[in-house]
Design a protein around this motif. Structure first.
Motif, PDB file in Angstrom:
ATOM      1  N   ASN A 233      36.629   9.745  57.102  1.00  0.00           N
ATOM      2  CA  ASN A 233      35.206   9.846  57.394  1.00  0.00           C
ATOM      3  C   ASN A 233      35.120   9.739  58.929  1.00  0.00           C
ATOM      4  O   ASN A 233      36.090   9.546  59.869  1.00  0.00           O
ATOM      5  CB  ASN A 233      34.625   8.555  56.857  1.00  0.00           C
ATOM      6  N   ALA A 234      34.031  10.166  59.472  1.00  0.00           N
ATOM      7  CA  ALA A 234      33.866  10.040  60.934  1.00  0.00           C
ATOM      8  C   ALA A 234      32.463   9.180  61.267  1.00  0.00           C
ATOM      9  O   ALA A 234      31.637   9.509  62.222  1.00  0.00           O
ATOM     10  CB  ALA A 234      33.359  11.648  61.175  1.00  0.00           C
ATOM     11  N   GLY A 235      32.461   8.233  60.696  1.00  0.00           N
ATOM     12  CA  GLY A 235      31.402   7.132  61.003  1.00  0.00           C
ATOM     13  C   GLY A 235      29.971   7.910  60.515  1.00  0.00           C
ATOM     14  O   GLY A 235      29.884   8.497  59.413  1.00  0.00           O
ATOM     15  N   SER A 236      28.951   7.339  61.305  1.00  0.00           N
ATOM     16  CA  SER A 236      27.680   7.788  61.079  1.00  0.00           C
ATOM     17  C   SER A 236      27.904   9.492  61.355  1.00  0.00           C
ATOM     18  O   SER A 236      28.215   9.943  62.113  1.00  0.00           O
ATOM     19  CB  SER A 236      26.622   7.334  61.740  1.00  0.00           C
ATOM     20  N   PHE A 237      27.459  10.137  59.973  1.00  0.00           N
ATOM     21  CA  PHE A 237      27.461  11.704  60.228  1.00  0.00           C
ATOM     22  C   PHE A 237      26.159  12.217  60.868  1.00  0.00           C
ATOM     23  O   PHE A 237      26.315  13.399  61.392  1.00  0.00           O
ATOM     24  CB  PHE A 237      27.744  12.255  58.924  1.00  0.00           C
ATOM     25  N   PHE A 238      24.966  11.545  60.642  1.00  0.00           N
ATOM     26  CA  PHE A 238      23.927  12.054  61.338  1.00  0.00           C
ATOM     27  C   PHE A 238      23.314  11.112  62.224  1.00  0.00           C
ATOM     28  O   PHE A 238      23.444   9.847  61.985  1.00  0.00           O
ATOM     29  CB  PHE A 238      22.744  12.241  60.252  1.00  0.00           C
ATOM     30  N   LYS A 239      22.566  11.446  63.289  1.00  0.00           N
ATOM     31  CA  LYS A 239      21.806  10.471  64.317  1.00  0.00           C
ATOM     32  C   LYS A 239      20.770  10.026  63.609  1.00  0.00           C
ATOM     33  O   LYS A 239      20.095  10.862  62.702  1.00  0.00           O
ATOM     34  CB  LYS A 239      21.429  11.360  65.351  1.00  0.00           C
ATOM     35  N   ASN A 240      20.153   9.054  64.013  1.00  0.00           N
ATOM     36  CA  ASN A 240      18.667   8.486  63.385  1.00  0.00           C
ATOM     37  C   ASN A 240      17.841   9.435  64.044  1.00  0.00           C
ATOM     38  O   ASN A 240      17.561   9.388  65.419  1.00  0.00           O
ATOM     39  CB  ASN A 240      18.600   7.089  63.771  1.00  0.00           C
ATOM     40  N   PRO A 241      16.881   9.830  63.502  1.00  0.00           N
ATOM     41  CA  PRO A 241      15.706  10.883  63.980  1.00  0.00           C
ATOM     42  C   PRO A 241      14.728   9.955  64.775  1.00  0.00           C
ATOM     43  O   PRO A 241      14.501   8.824  64.205  1.00  0.00           O
ATOM     44  CB  PRO A 241      15.263  11.603  62.733  1.00  0.00           C
ATOM     45  N   TRP A 278      18.732   5.983  55.429  1.00  0.00           N
ATOM     46  CA  TRP A 278      17.732   5.414  54.399  1.00  0.00           C
ATOM     47  C   TRP A 278      16.989   6.666  53.769  1.00  0.00           C
ATOM     48  O   TRP A 278      16.798   6.583  52.684  1.00  0.00           O
ATOM     49  CB  TRP A 278      16.583   4.672  55.190  1.00  0.00           C
ATOM     50  N   LEU A 279      16.919   7.750  54.522  1.00  0.00           N
ATOM     51  CA  LEU A 279      16.022   8.840  54.140  1.00  0.00           C
ATOM     52  C   LEU A 279      17.205   9.839  52.972  1.00  0.00           C
ATOM     53  O   LEU A 279      16.720   9.896  52.217  1.00  0.00           O
ATOM     54  CB  LEU A 279      15.869   9.853  55.271  1.00  0.00           C
ATOM     55  N   ILE A 280      18.546   9.591  53.451  1.00  0.00           N
ATOM     56  CA  ILE A 280      19.587  10.393  52.678  1.00  0.00           C
ATOM     57  C   ILE A 280      19.587   9.500  51.316  1.00  0.00           C
ATOM     58  O   ILE A 280      19.681  10.066  50.184  1.00  0.00           O
ATOM     59  CB  ILE A 280      21.122  10.200  53.437  1.00  0.00           C
ATOM     60  N   GLU A 281      19.601   8.035  51.492  1.00  0.00           N
ATOM     61  CA  GLU A 281      19.661   7.457  50.170  1.00  0.00           C
ATOM     62  C   GLU A 281      18.441   7.909  49.201  1.00  0.00           C
ATOM     63  O   GLU A 281      18.323   7.964  48.189  1.00  0.00           O
ATOM     64  CB  GLU A 281      19.693   5.902  50.465  1.00  0.00           C
ATOM     65  N   ARG A 282      17.103   7.779  49.901  1.00  0.00           N
ATOM     66  CA  ARG A 282      15.985   7.960  48.962  1.00  0.00           C
ATOM     67  C   ARG A 282      15.839   9.392  48.355  1.00  0.00           C
ATOM     68  O   ARG A 282      15.550   9.622  47.566  1.00  0.00           O
ATOM     69  CB  ARG A 282      14.802   7.932  50.017  1.00  0.00           C
ATOM     70  N   CYS A 283      16.610  10.344  49.225  1.00  0.00           N
ATOM     71  CA  CYS A 283      16.855  11.609  48.630  1.00  0.00           C
ATOM     72  C   CYS A 283      17.987  11.748  47.424  1.00  0.00           C
ATOM     73  O   CYS A 283      18.439  12.571  46.837  1.00  0.00           O
ATOM     74  CB  CYS A 283      17.257  12.846  49.486  1.00  0.00           C
ATOM     75  N   ALA A 323      18.985  19.655  54.269  1.00  0.00           N
ATOM     76  CA  ALA A 323      17.812  20.559  53.606  1.00  0.00           C
ATOM     77  C   ALA A 323      17.152  19.806  52.729  1.00  0.00           C
ATOM     78  O   ALA A 323      15.640  19.832  52.805  1.00  0.00           O
ATOM     79  CB  ALA A 323      18.505  21.709  52.895  1.00  0.00           C
ATOM     80  N   SER A 324      17.716  18.717  51.878  1.00  0.00           N
ATOM     81  CA  SER A 324      17.028  17.904  51.140  1.00  0.00           C
ATOM     82  C   SER A 324      15.709  16.991  51.771  1.00  0.00           C
ATOM     83  O   SER A 324      14.750  16.736  51.665  1.00  0.00           O
ATOM     84  CB  SER A 324      17.499  17.357  49.763  1.00  0.00           C
ATOM     85  N   VAL A 325      16.485  16.521  52.854  1.00  0.00           N
ATOM     86  CA  VAL A 325      15.627  15.534  53.655  1.00  0.00           C
ATOM     87  C   VAL A 325      14.499  16.375  54.421  1.00  0.00           C
ATOM     88  O   VAL A 325      13.374  15.744  54.566  1.00  0.00           O
ATOM     89  CB  VAL A 325      16.601  14.862  54.855  1.00  0.00           C
ATOM     90  N   ALA A 326      14.844  17.410  54.925  1.00  0.00           N
ATOM     91  CA  ALA A 326      13.757  18.339  55.546  1.00  0.00           C
ATOM     92  C   ALA A 326      12.645  18.627  54.639  1.00  0.00           C
ATOM     93  O   ALA A 326      11.492  18.475  54.842  1.00  0.00           O
ATOM     94  CB  ALA A 326      14.302  19.716  56.114  1.00  0.00           C
ATOM     95  N   SER A 327      13.173  18.939  53.410  1.00  0.00           N
ATOM     96  CA  SER A 327      12.197  19.459  52.259  1.00  0.00           C
ATOM     97  C   SER A 327      11.295  18.179  51.906  1.00  0.00           C
ATOM     98  O   SER A 327      10.018  18.358  51.731  1.00  0.00           O
ATOM     99  CB  SER A 327      12.533  20.339  51.456  1.00  0.00           C
ATOM    100  N   ARG A 328      11.747  17.027  51.489  1.00  0.00           N
ATOM    101  CA  ARG A 328      11.087  15.984  51.099  1.00  0.00           C
ATOM    102  C   ARG A 328      10.221  15.388  52.371  1.00  0.00           C
ATOM    103  O   ARG A 328       9.187  14.762  51.967  1.00  0.00           O
ATOM    104  CB  ARG A 328      11.908  14.852  50.438  1.00  0.00           C
ATOM    105  N   TYR A 329      10.961  15.174  53.651  1.00  0.00           N
ATOM    106  CA  TYR A 329      10.284  14.431  54.663  1.00  0.00           C
ATOM    107  C   TYR A 329       9.761  15.364  55.978  1.00  0.00           C
ATOM    108  O   TYR A 329       9.255  14.512  56.914  1.00  0.00           O
ATOM    109  CB  TYR A 329      10.997  13.161  55.251  1.00  0.00           C
ATOM    110  N   GLY A 330      10.155  16.451  56.077  1.00  0.00           N
ATOM    111  CA  GLY A 330       9.868  17.324  56.963  1.00  0.00           C
ATOM    112  C   GLY A 330      10.548  16.628  58.327  1.00  0.00           C
ATOM    113  O   GLY A 330      10.054  16.970  59.621  1.00  0.00           O
ATOM    114  N   ILE A 331      11.867  16.079  58.283  1.00  0.00           N
ATOM    115  CA  ILE A 331      12.473  15.623  59.194  1.00  0.00           C
ATOM    116  C   ILE A 331      13.834  16.599  59.314  1.00  0.00           C
ATOM    117  O   ILE A 331      14.861  16.620  58.220  1.00  0.00           O
ATOM    118  CB  ILE A 331      12.613  14.228  59.050  1.00  0.00           C
ATOM    119  N   ALA A 332      14.230  16.955  60.393  1.00  0.00           N
ATOM    120  CA  ALA A 332      15.495  17.717  60.623  1.00  0.00           C
ATOM    121  C   ALA A 332      16.614  16.627  61.015  1.00  0.00           C
ATOM    122  O   ALA A 332      16.358  16.016  62.154  1.00  0.00           O
ATOM    123  CB  ALA A 332      15.297  18.676  61.782  1.00  0.00           C
TER     124      ALA A 332
END
Ligand code: NAP
Length: 344
Positions: A233-241, A278-283, A323-332
């Motif tokens: 793993n590489a730790g957190s894979f995404f930054k917090n928007p 949190w966003l990824i988990e919700r998706c 893509a799934s976070v963008a489509s559900r929350y409009g967040i890149a």
């Protein structure tokens, strides 16, 4: 020749995601005085990539260029009053440096215990955890311009540190090879605001010393995060928007349970940090697995390699999550690790 050189080099052991990519050439730098020689060995091999601990990189495919692996060692403490300047070569392990500084009686880096990677990479990334960033303890660094061969000092201002960001991640920043990191330690008050730490050290209890805080950070990380030696793993894979006030209110209306943390911008304007995990988990991605590429079952922000996932498979999974976070929350969502190699 003092720098070691290997052609068609395997990179699997050199990136914490454990991706079995190869580099056209690998040059190992373990002595700063061999830098000119090492650079000459990379010339004519296309793109050049400086690699430290490999804990914040995804090889999306083979790397058609030369990797310069920084393995320089050396650390020292220069005490003044009850503080000290802590000086480390770029190739030193960050976690060993934290441990050593604490063992010498200097508080300051305890919240950043157990972050994998080298000291040079720690500065590039402005690593952070539990309310503390490297920038908070930064003094200065020495870096060499790989194009001109000159070495200069960078002050805190010069580094333009931001959230997991620095001048070295901006366009043109990769021409600098960090040689030496200098931090200020000692005389640092504890930082205990994050819930995981506050839970262990309530504000009405006696203030813990730095060694106890480091132990707590290690225990929390062990419980939540996979050990890259056991699960790539590489730790957190995404930054917090980070979103503005209007967007935060809109998100809150839609998802009253969404955690939002205040993160004012450089001009003091209100901004809100949304935990990407949190966003990824919700998706619905937490714990999912596609072949050997997956999302950790305990932490939705951590992309994992269960064994033989290729960089392309890991990247495809990351893109589907975006893509799934963008489509559900409009967040890149923006990836935190550097993505390199064919297919990046
Ligand atoms: P967590 O405590 O579950 O919180 C989720 C996110 O909310 C964190 O990313 C954190 O942002 C933010 N947050 C939580 N409490 C906050 C507060 N009081 N004020 C402002 N923001 C707050 O986080 P976690 O995933 O277990 O991670 C704990 C810490 O270790 C975090 O600081 C995280 O950044 C760090 N960490 C870093 C990596 C890495 O690879 N870079 C990997 C694992 C953990 P921040 O991320 O901005 O702190």
């Amino acid at each position: 020749m003092r720098a070691q050189v290997l052609d068609d080099a395997p990179l699997a052991g050199l990136n914490s995601l454990g991706v079995a990519a190869r580099a056209r050439r690998l040059v190992v730098l373990d002595d700063p005085s061999a830098l000119a020689e090492a650079l000459a060995a990379t010339a004519g091999f296309g793109e050049r990539l400086v690699l430290g601990g490999g804990s914040n990189i995804l090889f999306a495919g083979d790397f058609d260029g030369a990797v310069l692996l920084v393995r320089t060692r050396g650390r020292r403490l220069v005490p003044f009053a009850d503080e000290a300047r802590l000086i480390a070569a770029a190739g030193e392990s960050w976690d060993e440096l934290v441990d050593w500084s604490l063992s010498q009686g200097y508080a300051g880096l305890e919240n950043l215990a157990m972050i994998p990677g080298s000291c040079g990479a720690a500065a590039i990334q402005n690593i952070g955890a539990y309310g503390l960033e490297l920038a908070d303890r930064f003094d200065s660094l020495l870096a060499t311009d790989l194009e001109k061969g000159t070495t200069r000092e960078f002050s805190l201002e010069d580094c333009r540190f931001g959230y997991r960001d620095s001048v070295f991640k901006q366009p043109g920043g990769d021409r600098w090879l960090i040689q030496e990191l200098r931090l200020r330690v000692g005389g640092c008050p504890p930082v205990l605001e994050y819930a995981d730490l506050r839970h262990r050290f309530p504000s009405d209890a006696p203030t813990p010393d730095a060694a106890r805080i480091a132990d707590a950070v290690r225990a929390i990380r062990r419980a939540k995060l996979p050990d890259p030696r056991l699960l790539g793993n590489a730790g957190s894979f995404f930054k917090n928007p980070v979103v503005d006030e209007l967007r935060a209110a809109e998100l809150r209306r839609r998802e009253p349970a969404m955690p939002l943390f205040q993160a004012p911008d450089a001009h003091g304007q209100p901004r809100f940090k949304v935990p990407a995990g949190w966003l990824i988990e919700r998706c619905g991605w937490k714990g999912c697995r596609r072949g050997d590429a997956g999302i950790h079952a305990e932490h939705a922000l951590v992309l994992v390699n269960h064994g033989r996932a290729s960089g392309a498979e890991l990247l495809a999974l990351a893109r589907d999550i975006q893509a799934s976070v963008a489509s559900r929350y409009g967040i890149a969502l923006e990836p935190e690790p550097r993505i390199v190699g064919d297919g990046a």
